[in-house]
Scaffold this motif. Structure first.
Motif, PDB file in Angstrom:
ATOM      1  N   ALA A  41       0.829  -1.202   0.000  1.00 49.56           N
ATOM      2  CA  ALA A  41       0.000   0.000   0.000  1.00 49.56           C
ATOM      3  C   ALA A  41       0.867   1.257   0.000  1.00 49.56           C
ATOM      4  O   ALA A  41       0.562   2.229  -0.696  1.00 49.56           O
ATOM      5  CB  ALA A  41      -0.923  -0.003   1.217  1.00 49.56           C
ATOM      6  N   LYS A  42       1.960   1.244   0.751  1.00 52.08           N
ATOM      7  CA  LYS A  42       2.855   2.403   0.782  1.00 52.08           C
ATOM      8  C   LYS A  42       3.539   2.588  -0.563  1.00 52.08           C
ATOM      9  O   LYS A  42       3.752   3.713  -1.006  1.00 52.08           O
ATOM     10  CB  LYS A  42       3.879   2.257   1.900  1.00 52.08           C
ATOM     11  CG  LYS A  42       3.278   2.438   3.266  1.00 52.08           C
ATOM     12  CD  LYS A  42       4.342   2.464   4.334  1.00 52.08           C
ATOM     13  CE  LYS A  42       3.667   2.646   5.672  1.00 52.08           C
ATOM     14  NZ  LYS A  42       4.095   3.835   6.339  1.00 52.08           N
ATOM     15  N   THR A  43       3.887   1.503  -1.234  1.00 51.93           N
ATOM     16  CA  THR A  43       4.503   1.592  -2.562  1.00 51.93           C
ATOM     17  C   THR A  43       3.529   2.187  -3.560  1.00 51.93           C
ATOM     18  O   THR A  43       3.900   3.020  -4.384  1.00 51.93           O
ATOM     19  CB  THR A  43       4.968   0.205  -3.014  1.00 51.93           C
ATOM     20  OG1 THR A  43       5.875  -0.323  -2.053  1.00 51.93           O
ATOM     21  CG2 THR A  43       5.632   0.247  -4.368  1.00 51.93           C
ATOM     22  N   LYS A  44       2.288   1.757  -3.491  1.00 47.90           N
ATOM     23  CA  LYS A  44       1.275   2.291  -4.405  1.00 47.90           C
ATOM     24  C   LYS A  44       1.114   3.802  -4.190  1.00 47.90           C
ATOM     25  O   LYS A  44       1.047   4.559  -5.161  1.00 47.90           O
ATOM     26  CB  LYS A  44      -0.069   1.596  -4.168  1.00 47.90           C
ATOM     27  CG  LYS A  44      -1.173   2.112  -5.022  1.00 47.90           C
ATOM     28  CD  LYS A  44      -2.513   1.457  -4.671  1.00 47.90           C
ATOM     29  CE  LYS A  44      -3.624   2.120  -5.426  1.00 47.90           C
ATOM     30  NZ  LYS A  44      -4.932   1.636  -5.027  1.00 47.90           N
ATOM     31  N   THR A  45       1.084   4.233  -2.939  1.00 43.62           N
ATOM     32  CA  THR A  45       0.944   5.650  -2.640  1.00 43.62           C
ATOM     33  C   THR A  45       2.158   6.438  -3.121  1.00 43.62           C
ATOM     34  O   THR A  45       2.026   7.505  -3.708  1.00 43.62           O
ATOM     35  CB  THR A  45       0.774   5.859  -1.113  1.00 43.62           C
ATOM     36  OG1 THR A  45      -0.307   5.029  -0.671  1.00 43.62           O
ATOM     37  CG2 THR A  45       0.454   7.303  -0.795  1.00 43.62           C
ATOM     38  N   ALA A  46       3.345   5.889  -2.917  1.00 38.40           N
ATOM     39  CA  ALA A  46       4.567   6.571  -3.330  1.00 38.40           C
ATOM     40  C   ALA A  46       4.669   6.654  -4.857  1.00 38.40           C
ATOM     41  O   ALA A  46       5.088   7.674  -5.401  1.00 38.40           O
ATOM     42  CB  ALA A  46       5.788   5.846  -2.755  1.00 38.40           C
ATOM     43  N   LEU A  47       4.276   5.603  -5.558  1.00 44.56           N
ATOM     44  CA  LEU A  47       4.345   5.612  -7.010  1.00 44.56           C
ATOM     45  C   LEU A  47       3.321   6.551  -7.618  1.00 44.56           C
ATOM     46  O   LEU A  47       3.586   7.190  -8.640  1.00 44.56           O
ATOM     47  CB  LEU A  47       4.174   4.194  -7.551  1.00 44.56           C
ATOM     48  CG  LEU A  47       5.330   3.246  -7.311  1.00 44.56           C
ATOM     49  CD1 LEU A  47       4.985   1.852  -7.840  1.00 44.56           C
ATOM     50  CD2 LEU A  47       6.609   3.751  -7.965  1.00 44.56           C
ATOM     51  N   SER A  48       2.140   6.639  -7.008  1.00 44.03           N
ATOM     52  CA  SER A  48       1.130   7.542  -7.553  1.00 44.03           C
ATOM     53  C   SER A  48       1.516   8.995  -7.305  1.00 44.03           C
ATOM     54  O   SER A  48       1.128   9.889  -8.057  1.00 44.03           O
ATOM     55  CB  SER A  48      -0.244   7.239  -6.959  1.00 44.03           C
ATOM     56  OG  SER A  48      -0.242   7.504  -5.572  1.00 44.03           O
ATOM     57  N   ALA A  49       2.311   9.284  -6.273  1.00 41.22           N
ATOM     58  CA  ALA A  49       2.776  10.642  -6.001  1.00 41.22           C
ATOM     59  C   ALA A  49       3.841  11.067  -7.006  1.00 41.22           C
ATOM     60  O   ALA A  49       4.022  12.258  -7.275  1.00 41.22           O
ATOM     61  CB  ALA A  49       3.319  10.743  -4.591  1.00 41.22           C
ATOM     62  N   CYS A  50       4.541  10.088  -7.590  1.00 42.42           N
ATOM     63  CA  CYS A  50       5.589  10.389  -8.573  1.00 42.42           C
ATOM     64  C   CYS A  50       5.010  10.803  -9.919  1.00 42.42           C
ATOM     65  O   CYS A  50       5.690  11.430 -10.708  1.00 42.42           O
ATOM     66  CB  CYS A  50       6.495   9.172  -8.766  1.00 42.42           C
ATOM     67  SG  CYS A  50       7.488   8.797  -7.324  1.00 42.42           S
ATOM     68  N   ARG A  51       3.805  10.455 -10.194  1.00 47.65           N
ATOM     69  CA  ARG A  51       3.199  10.767 -11.498  1.00 47.65           C
ATOM     70  C   ARG A  51       2.805  12.165 -11.544  1.00 47.65           C
ATOM     71  O   ARG A  51       2.571  13.101 -11.509  1.00 47.65           O
ATOM     72  CB  ARG A  51       1.979   9.896 -11.737  1.00 47.65           C
ATOM     73  CG  ARG A  51       2.389   8.490 -12.013  1.00 47.65           C
ATOM     74  CD  ARG A  51       1.169   7.693 -12.351  1.00 47.65           C
ATOM     75  NE  ARG A  51       1.611   6.473 -13.035  1.00 47.65           N
ATOM     76  CZ  ARG A  51       0.829   5.717 -13.696  1.00 47.65           C
ATOM     77  NH1 ARG A  51      -0.434   5.984 -13.822  1.00 47.65           N
ATOM     78  NH2 ARG A  51       1.278   4.636 -14.279  1.00 47.65           N
TER      79      ARG A  51
END
Length: 51
Positions: A41-51
Motif C-alpha cells: 500500500a505504501k509503494t502504491k501511494t509513493a508511485l502515484s505521487a511520482c506521477r
C-alpha cells in the motif's frame, strides 16, 4: 491440536480449546496479511505521487 484434544476429558473444555485455537489462527492470519499488505500500500501511494 488433535493430540492435545485426546488428553482433555471435558467436552466443554475441548470445544473451548478448538474455539481459542481457531480465533488465534484467524487473528494470526489477519496480522500477517496486514504486515504483508502495508509495504504494498505504501509503494502504491509513493508511485502515484511520482506521477
Amino acid at each position: 491440536m488433535l493430540v492435545l484434544l485426546s488428553t482433555i476429558n471435558s467436552v466443554p473444555l475441548g470445544i473451548a480449546h478448538i474455539a481459542i485455537f481457531g480465533a488465534g489462527s484467524i487473528a494470526g492470519m489477519a496480522a500477517m496479511s496486514t504486515l504483508i499488505g502495508l509495504p504494498l500500500a505504501k509503494t502504491k501511494t509513493a508511485l502515484s505521487a511520482c506521477r
